[in-house]
Design a protein around this motif. Structure first.
Motif, short mmCIF file in Angstrom:
data_model
loop_
_atom_site.label_atom_id
_atom_site.label_comp_id
_atom_site.label_asym_id
_atom_site.label_seq_id
_atom_site.Cartn_x
_atom_site.Cartn_y
_atom_site.Cartn_z
N GLY A 23 0.81 -1.21 0.00
CA GLY A 23 0.00 0.00 0.00
C GLY A 23 0.84 1.26 0.00
O GLY A 23 1.94 1.29 -0.56
N SER A 24 0.32 2.30 0.65
CA SER A 24 1.00 3.59 0.64
C SER A 24 2.37 3.54 1.30
O SER A 24 3.25 4.34 0.97
CB SER A 24 0.12 4.64 1.34
N LYS A 61 -3.18 5.91 -5.90
CA LYS A 61 -4.33 5.62 -6.76
C LYS A 61 -4.00 5.90 -8.22
O LYS A 61 -3.25 6.83 -8.54
CB LYS A 61 -5.53 6.48 -6.32
N ILE A 99 -4.52 0.76 -9.79
CA ILE A 99 -4.88 0.89 -8.38
C ILE A 99 -6.12 1.77 -8.26
O ILE A 99 -6.16 2.89 -8.80
CB ILE A 99 -3.72 1.52 -7.58
N GLN A 134 -7.97 1.84 -4.92
CA GLN A 134 -8.01 2.28 -3.52
C GLN A 134 -6.69 1.89 -2.85
O GLN A 134 -6.12 0.85 -3.17
CB GLN A 134 -9.18 1.65 -2.76
N VAL A 135 -6.27 2.74 -1.90
CA VAL A 135 -4.98 2.50 -1.23
C VAL A 135 -5.14 2.66 0.27
O VAL A 135 -5.75 3.63 0.75
CB VAL A 135 -3.88 3.47 -1.73
N SER A 136 -4.60 1.71 1.04
CA SER A 136 -4.45 1.84 2.48
C SER A 136 -2.97 1.72 2.80
O SER A 136 -2.13 1.63 1.90
CB SER A 136 -5.27 0.79 3.23
N SER A 194 -3.81 -2.65 -1.11
CA SER A 194 -4.44 -1.83 -2.16
C SER A 194 -5.42 -2.67 -2.95
O SER A 194 -5.25 -3.89 -3.08
CB SER A 194 -3.37 -1.25 -3.10
#
Length: 282
Positions: free
Chosen positions: A143-144, A150, A164, A166-168, A172
């Motif tokens: 993820g991030s 995104k 991508i 959505q990203v957490s 992702s």
């Protein structure tokens, strides 16, 4: 004081002594004689033999039983150990096959670095894929924290699989090219003909019946043939140019005859995506 050696005890002891000497005498005589043993000796031997056989039979049976039980327990333990080893070998074989498959997929990902000179790649494993959204999205384990944002493009071992959405921090969501919803973001792609000409267009959907990507908004008169290569065009600046999408399968006119509908055979099997690579601009 009570007498220890009474007359009765002396008589009994004397008789026992005489009998013992008699038995010893007969035994000694039978040993020296060429004839068989005398009657008293034979009787004594028979009684002794009978007692010995009577005692030895059940004792031998019990011992044999204990030996059989011990052998059975040993065999059971050995079978249990062998079964455990077989299970361990089977599990190790499965793990080896999985590792080989993942290593092959990861090696295929590394080849992408040679073509994406302006981008770095973050490799990730697919950790979740809902049966309800099987054709539209999947979840990866980066993820991030790994620099993912995104709209970044996502590659599989064969080519582009999506972007991508959505990203957490540590995971992702990836929107696949096979997402046929109207809200899906569309890639700008380009066809390279066998004559070196370029034709630009957009991915507008995915035909699940044909298992083909649909490309539209093509107004060029350039001749497009099945087998022509399709890549990302790089227009828009978010997706790098040159990401392989697939090959032209067929070309049709749209409903109004003003443009072309081009069906593309994807470079990836969207039903089998174990690992991916996210392209991050340097």
């Amino acid at each position: 004081m009570k007498k220890i050696f009474t007359a009765r005890r002396l008589v009994i002891g004397f008789i026992i002594t005489i009998l013992t000497l008699g038995v010893l005498t007969f035994s000694s005589y039978s040993l020296r004689s060429d004839k068989g043993p005398l009657m008293p000796n034979r009787m004594l031997n028979d009684v002794t033999s009978w007692i010995s056989n009577t005692v030895s039979i059940p004792v031998g049976g019990v011992q044999h039983g204990f030996n059989s039980i011990d052998n059975l327990i040993s065999t059971y333990q050995e079978n249990k150990q062998m079964s455990a080893k077989v299970d361990e070998l089977a599990q190790a074989k499965v793990q080896l096959q999985v590792m080989r498959s993942e290593n092959k997929a990861l090696k295929d990902q590394l080849k992408l670095t040679d073509t994406l000179t302006d981008y770095s790649l973050v490799n990730a494993s697919v950790i979740s894929r809902s049966p309800v959204n099987w054709q539209t999205q999947l979840v990866i384990d980066q993820g991030s924290n790994a620099g993912i944002k995104k709209n970044m493009p996502v590659m599989g071992s064969g080519g582009l699989v999506g972007r991508i959405s959505q990203v957490s921090n540590t995971s992702s969501k990836v929107e696949l090219l096979s997402d046929n919803s109207q809200t899906a973001n569309r890639f700008a792609i380009r066809i390279a003909t066998d004559k070196g000409q370029m034709v630009d267009g957009l991915i507008t959907g995915f035909n699940q019946t044909k298992n083909k990507i649909l490309m539209e908004y093509v107004t060029s008169d350039v001749e497009i043939k099945p087998g022509d290569k399709v890549t990302t065009s790089g227009l828009g600046g978010v997706t790098p140019a040159g990401l392989f999408v697939g090959t032209v399968s067929s070309v049709e006119a749209n409903d109004y005859g003003l443009s072309k509908k081009i069906y593309i055979k994807p470079s990836m099997n969207f039903n089998n995506i174990p690992v991916v690579s996210v392209a991050i601009q340097k």
